[in-house]
Write a protein that holds these residues in place. Structure first.
Motif, PDB file in Angstrom:
ATOM      1  N   LEU A 220     -30.173  43.436 -27.996  1.00  0.00           N
ATOM      2  CA  LEU A 220     -30.784  42.558 -27.279  1.00  0.00           C
ATOM      3  C   LEU A 220     -30.655  42.450 -26.098  1.00  0.00           C
ATOM      4  CD1 LEU A 220     -29.985  38.990 -28.576  1.00  0.00           C
ATOM      5  CD2 LEU A 220     -32.430  40.044 -28.951  1.00  0.00           C
ATOM      6  N   CYS A 221     -31.894  42.872 -25.274  1.00  0.00           N
ATOM      7  CA  CYS A 221     -31.554  42.484 -23.626  1.00  0.00           C
ATOM      8  C   CYS A 221     -32.538  41.264 -23.077  1.00  0.00           C
ATOM      9  CB  CYS A 221     -32.468  43.691 -22.753  1.00  0.00           C
ATOM     10  SG  CYS A 221     -33.487  44.188 -23.589  1.00  0.00           S
ATOM     11  N   ARG A 222     -32.771  41.220 -22.282  1.00  0.00           N
ATOM     12  CA  ARG A 222     -34.000  40.310 -20.943  1.00  0.00           C
ATOM     13  C   ARG A 222     -34.980  40.540 -21.604  1.00  0.00           C
ATOM     14  NH1 ARG A 222     -34.914  38.905 -15.676  1.00  0.00           N
ATOM     15  NH2 ARG A 222     -34.389  41.224 -15.448  1.00  0.00           N
ATOM     16  N   ARG A 223     -35.672  41.039 -21.745  1.00  0.00           N
ATOM     17  CA  ARG A 223     -36.792  41.058 -22.157  1.00  0.00           C
ATOM     18  C   ARG A 223     -37.511  41.488 -23.690  1.00  0.00           C
ATOM     19  NH1 ARG A 223     -39.413  44.241 -17.721  1.00  0.00           N
ATOM     20  NH2 ARG A 223     -41.500  43.899 -18.740  1.00  0.00           N
ATOM     21  N   GLY A 224     -36.979  41.316 -24.709  1.00  0.00           N
ATOM     22  CA  GLY A 224     -36.552  42.532 -25.849  1.00  0.00           C
ATOM     23  C   GLY A 224     -35.902  42.515 -26.349  1.00  0.00           C
TER      24      GLY A 224
END
Length: 122
Positions: free
Chosen positions: A32-36
């Motif tokens: 996971l990352c902030r945008r996806g």
């Protein structure tokens, strides 16, 4: 919602098993990352593979492969860049995006799995 999530997890498990049976090695799952999110990050020889698993119960709105549109590709590319920045040991390796489409996992027939390598090459 839980049923949908369970089917998605089952599709990812099926895709992972298929890729591992074909010699790929898991680097990360559900990264996971902030945008996806990256469903599966695998190593195929010396190539880092960002594998998007798509499940469709019905083809009424298009199949699983067709569900990866330009917006989804952008999100995946961004997430892959973030992965390579945070996991810098993989940054110098060649990369590719694959799509693993899983159709019809409803119990009546075996699921159909389609593995599209280099899915975003045009």
């Amino acid at each position: 919602m839980i049923d949908r999530r369970a089917r998605g997890q089952a599709a990812e498990a099926l895709a992972r098993a298929h890729l591992e049976a074909n010699g790929l090695r898991l680097l990360s799952q559900n990264w996971l990352c902030r945008r996806g999110e990256l469903d599966l990050v695998m190593l195929d020889g010396d190539t880092v593979v960002f594998a998007e698993v798509r499940y469709r119960r019905h083809a009424g709105w298009g199949g699983a492969l067709e569900s990866v549109d330009a917006r989804k590709r952008e999100k995946l590319a961004y997430a892959a860049q973030q992965f390579l920045q945070q996991e810098s040991r993989w940054a110098k390796y060649p990369c590719r995006f694959d799509v693993i489409a899983v159709d019809a996992m409803d119990g009546d027939s075996p699921p159909r799995l389609t593995w599209l390598k280099n899915a975003f090459d045009t």
